[in-house]
Structure formats: C-alpha cells, structure tokens
Design an enzyme around this catalytic site. Structure first.
Site, PDB file in Angstrom:
ATOM      1  N   SER A  48       0.851  -1.200   0.000  1.00  0.00           N
ATOM      2  CA  SER A  48       0.000   0.000   0.000  1.00  0.00           C
ATOM      3  C   SER A  48       0.882   1.245   0.000  1.00  0.00           C
ATOM      4  O   SER A  48       2.101   1.172   0.140  1.00  0.00           O
ATOM      5  CB  SER A  48      -0.902   0.014   1.236  1.00  0.00           C
ATOM      6  OG  SER A  48      -0.143   0.299   2.402  1.00  0.00           O
ATOM      7  N   SER A  50       0.916   3.747   2.203  1.00  0.00           N
ATOM      8  CA  SER A  50       0.872   4.461   3.481  1.00  0.00           C
ATOM      9  C   SER A  50       2.203   5.100   3.863  1.00  0.00           C
ATOM     10  O   SER A  50       2.231   5.996   4.705  1.00  0.00           O
ATOM     11  CB  SER A  50       0.416   3.528   4.601  1.00  0.00           C
ATOM     12  OG  SER A  50       1.387   2.546   4.874  1.00  0.00           O
ATOM     13  N   LYS A 111       5.061   0.529   9.281  1.00  0.00           N
ATOM     14  CA  LYS A 111       4.842   1.941   9.634  1.00  0.00           C
ATOM     15  C   LYS A 111       6.108   2.489  10.291  1.00  0.00           C
ATOM     16  O   LYS A 111       7.061   1.767  10.568  1.00  0.00           O
ATOM     17  CB  LYS A 111       3.670   2.091  10.617  1.00  0.00           C
ATOM     18  CG  LYS A 111       2.362   1.458  10.193  1.00  0.00           C
ATOM     19  CD  LYS A 111       1.672   2.206   9.083  1.00  0.00           C
ATOM     20  CE  LYS A 111       0.352   1.510   8.712  1.00  0.00           C
ATOM     21  NZ  LYS A 111      -0.279   2.121   7.508  1.00  0.00           N
ATOM     22  N   SER A 203      -3.245   6.636   5.567  1.00  0.00           N
ATOM     23  CA  SER A 203      -2.564   5.609   6.354  1.00  0.00           C
ATOM     24  C   SER A 203      -3.448   5.164   7.506  1.00  0.00           C
ATOM     25  O   SER A 203      -3.856   5.974   8.335  1.00  0.00           O
ATOM     26  CB  SER A 203      -1.235   6.150   6.903  1.00  0.00           C
ATOM     27  OG  SER A 203      -0.640   5.213   7.775  1.00  0.00           O
TER      28      SER A 203
END
Length: 257
Positions: A48, A50, A111, A203
């Site tokens: 993704s 994010s 993250k 996100s």
C-alpha cells in the site's frame, strides 16, 4: 541371468539413492531458508501507499529480524514457543518497522515509530505534537501522487524532524484537513508503540483506535533495512521481459530511513 538381475537391482538402488539425495538437498535448503527468514532477514513487499514518499507500492525490501530481538511473531504463523521478547530492545523513534496488527495478530503492517511508552501524541490542524511540542517540518517541493479517486495530484510535501533527530519526508494529500489531522491526545502505554505512516492522509495507523491503536512491542517483527528490488505500481514481477522499463532502477539497493 544373475548378472542381469544384479545390474537391475543396482540400477534401482542408484535411482533410489539419487531421489533420496535430491529430497535431502531440498529439505536442507528449506531448513536454511527458514532459519534465515526467522532469525536474520525476511523479504517484504510494500502492498500500500501508506509510507509514500519513503516507500512505494512495488518496493521489495529486507527486514532484519534480529534488530529488536525475537518474539513468537518472529516465527512463521506466530508459532514461537514463548511469550514476550528475548534478547529484546525497543525500536527507536523514527524507525520503520514491520509488525503484526494488534487487532488480529496476523496481518503484517509496516509503519514508522512515532511514539514510545510514556509519550503523548496528538495531531492538531495537520501538525504533529509529541509530548506537547510541535514537531518541526519544512516545506519542500510537492510530490506527484494519486488521491483517493485515482487522480494524479501534486501533494504538499515536508521534511519532518522528530525529537530523536530523525529527518524524513511526509506528504499531505488533503492538506492539513485530513480525517486524522485533528485527534485526541494519546498517551502510549507501557510495552506499546505509536505507529504512523508518512502518507499522513492515507494511512491506517495508531491514530485510528478502531482499526489499529497502540501496537504491543511483542508484535514487532523487525526493522526495514533496504530496498533490494522495485517495480512500477501495476507491473507484474513475473513479466521479466518488461523489466527494463518497469523496474525503478534508482531504488535498487537503497537504504531505508
């Protein structure tokens, strides 16, 4: 006749030995790969956006499993034979880490660590506050990306400097008026971390207490180290005949910060 029978038996035995040897080689290779993946390095694909602009969809990277010690989630399917962490250390603020999502303990996420135990985190009008102090950011050239509808836009981009001294880039595709640009003040509990993406308006991270919230330190799998392969979004890795045009050559073997 006896000689012929003996030759057939020897040939059959040789064939069996050859098959057994092949199976042993594959088994040994599998065991070595499992050891490397569990204790040293694990490949990871970015699914993704994010962490745009730091990491892009189509990046393939190595995650060091030894950086923070080991937990049961260091093992395939979370089947480690113990609780907590061994030989463990906490990630540093600013590290990019792979971890199991705390809601199901099975989905992998990647993250950036923003808050550690005892820190307070809050977003106010798009600005990040850590322990009641606004985090410094400097505007730089806009970043071309896609909005929620797939349209190409020039998103505001900033270089943010965390209290730890780590500098990294963020983008704000909705400016300072995104869904999580104004939040309550969160206090990170003991044994947990507060995670955020660099693509601040796109996100699912610790700001959303329903989908993620605080991440237990036990769920951390490893630290993102470097990109070893990268292909344009939408391209297929197996289409090797398109590689000269679809590979992002400038991202190969780049370290992650």
């Amino acid at each position: 006749m006896m000689d012929e029978t003996k030759k057939i038996a020897e040939k059959k035995k040789s064939s069996q030995d050859g098959l057994g040897g092949t199976i042993r080689v594959f088994a040994e290779a599998l065991i070595i790969a499992l050891i490397v993946r569990t204790f040293l390095f694990q490949p990871f694909e970015i699914p993704s956006g994010s962490l745009i602009p730091t990491l892009k969809i189509g990046d393939y990277l190595f995650v060091s499993k030894y950086s923070y010690g080991y937990s049961r989630y260091s093992f395939p399917f979370g089947m480690g034979p113990f609780e907590g962490r061994i030989w463990g250390s906490e990630p540093n603020q600013g590290d990019i880490v792979v971890f199991k999502g705390p809601k199901d303990n099975s989905t992998d996420y990647i993250k950036r660590v923003i808050g550690k135990p005892g820190d307070t985190i809050q977003m106010q009008e798009g600005r990040l506050y850590i322990n009641d102090k606004m985090v410094e950011r400097q505007p730089i050239e806009p970043y071309e990306t896609k909005d929620f509808f797939g349209n190409t836009i020039s998103a505001p981009r900033y270089e943010e400097t965390l209290p730890s001294g780590v500098k990294h880039q963020i983008i704000e595709i909705e400016g300072d008026r995104g869904s999580f640009d104004n939040t309550p003040k969160y206090e990170v509990p003991p044994g947990h971390l507060f995670m955020m993406g660099d693509n601040r308006d796109n996100s699912a991270d610790s700001r959303d207490m329903q989908s993620m919230g605080f991440v237990p330190n036990e769920n951390v799998e490893g630290k993102a180290r470097w990109v070893f392969f990268s292909i344009e979004e939408g391209a297929r890795v197996w289409e090797f005949w398109k590689w000269p045009w679809s590979i992002r050559w400038n991202r190969l073997f780049t370290s992650i910060t």
